[in-house]
Design a protein around this motif. Structure first.
Motif, mmCIF file in Angstrom:
data_model
loop_
_atom_site.group_PDB
_atom_site.id
_atom_site.type_symbol
_atom_site.label_atom_id
_atom_site.label_comp_id
_atom_site.label_asym_id
_atom_site.label_seq_id
_atom_site.Cartn_x
_atom_site.Cartn_y
_atom_site.Cartn_z
ATOM 1 N N TYR A 23 0.488 -1.289 0.022
ATOM 2 C CA TYR A 23 -0.033 -0.219 0.296
ATOM 3 C C TYR A 23 1.087 1.146 -0.167
ATOM 4 C CZ TYR A 23 -4.126 3.266 1.319
ATOM 5 O OH TYR A 23 -5.066 4.252 1.270
ATOM 6 N N GLU A 123 -9.266 0.656 -2.477
ATOM 7 C CA GLU A 123 -7.805 1.199 -1.242
ATOM 8 C C GLU A 123 -7.768 3.081 -1.471
ATOM 9 O OE1 GLU A 123 -3.974 -1.150 -1.483
ATOM 10 O OE2 GLU A 123 -4.186 -1.171 -3.320
ATOM 11 N N GLU A 124 -6.635 3.609 -1.894
ATOM 12 C CA GLU A 124 -7.110 4.694 -1.695
ATOM 13 C C GLU A 124 -7.807 5.575 -2.111
ATOM 14 O OE1 GLU A 124 -3.369 8.581 -2.702
ATOM 15 O OE2 GLU A 124 -3.328 5.893 -2.959
ATOM 16 N N ARG A 157 -1.897 -8.634 -1.092
ATOM 17 C CA ARG A 157 -0.645 -7.364 -1.036
ATOM 18 C C ARG A 157 0.587 -7.877 0.267
ATOM 19 N NH1 ARG A 157 -3.677 -2.313 0.632
ATOM 20 N NH2 ARG A 157 -3.695 -3.400 2.924
ATOM 21 N N CYS A 162 -6.905 -8.964 0.781
ATOM 22 C CA CYS A 162 -7.765 -6.931 0.494
ATOM 23 C C CYS A 162 -9.221 -7.146 -0.416
ATOM 24 C CB CYS A 162 -6.694 -5.767 0.335
ATOM 25 S SG CYS A 162 -5.505 -5.632 1.101
#
Length: 266
Positions: A23, A123-124, A157, A162
């Motif tokens: 990440y 994610e982000e 990851r 995830c």
């Protein structure tokens, strides 16, 4: 593995095959993946078909290059530009639930009064507020349509597995009864982007991936052969699933060496 059919082209997954994701980091190259890519560029035809949802083709290629894996940008295929072209061709006005890095592909597309939601962020930038906003846009549509960049259950990851976009798509479908259109592996439409990029018949191509159902099963359903590597998200339980790879190898390098040593036949 003697005899077999000729292998004239390769489609390679990226995450879990070439490198392991971290990440907010470039990640870590998988052992000998750089050597395997260099060999394929010299001795075969290769494209990189990824469900990388959050990065542009350029940034995917640059990340790999920083890891010492010399992938050319023009050989990278990711969902975002394909989804954007689909929206243009079908006159769709998307509500965009994506990362800033891929917004460039949607330049010039009308996003007012959305008649679909495009989702590629897990994610982000992902948050309850953003997924709830997508829910509200969908539930107000007479014929709600959700377009997803891939349909994975999870991705791997370095710090562990995830949850992936397919799970959130299922939640939105449950909540809104929307139609879900996946433009990413394992959809035939997306695999055809790789087949067309190679300019070959499906039976000439092998797909190498770490996801048995999406990479291997999806490729086989399109007439290609599918190779499972024991890197990335692979786990022993995959051997109980209803898809049988044409070859299982410890890593990309081993798969390529086995096929090359067999006269590029599988």
């Amino acid at each position: 593995m003697s005899n077999g059919r000729a292998v004239n082209g390769f489609l390679l997954d990226i995450t879990g095959v070439l490198y392991n994701s971290i990440y907010k980091s470039d990640g870590v190259a998988i052992a000998k993946s750089a050597e395997a890519v260099d060999f394929l560029y010299k001795h075969s035809n290769v494209k990189f078909l990824s469900n990388a949802k959050g990065n542009s083709n350029r940034n995917v290629a640059r990340r790999l290059q920083r890891l010492g894996i010399n992938v050319r940008e023009e050989d990278v295929i990711t969902p975002a530009p394909v989804v954007a072209q689909y929206c243009r061709e079908h006159k769709l006005r998307p509500h965009l639930f994506v990362r800033e890095d891929v917004l460039q592909y949607f330049d010039g597309i009308d996003t007012s009064s959305p008649n679909c939601v495009v989702m590629g962020e897990v994610e982000e930038g992902f948050s309850f507020e953003r997924i709830n906003r997508a829910f509200r846009v969908l539930i107000d549509m007479p014929k709600p349509l959700l377009i997803t960049m891939g349909n994975g259950k999870f991705f791997q990851r370095v710090d562990g597995p995830c949850i992936d976009v397919g799970a959130f798509a299922a939640a939105l479908k449950f909540s809104t009864n929307c139609e879900v259109l996946n433009i990413g592996k394992p959809s035939r439409f997306y695999f055809e982007q790789g087949i067309n990029a190679l300019g070959m018949k499906p039976e000439e191509i092998v797909m190498v991936g770490d996801d048995l159902m999406s990479d291997v099963g999806g490729a086989q359903a399109c007439g290609m052969r599918g190779i499972q590597v024991r890197t990335g998200k692979w786990r022993p339980d995959f051997e109980k699933l209803p898809v049988t790879p044409d070859l299982t190898a410890d890593c990309l390098y081993d798969a390529v060496k086995l096929i090359a040593d067999n006269g590029f036949r599988l």
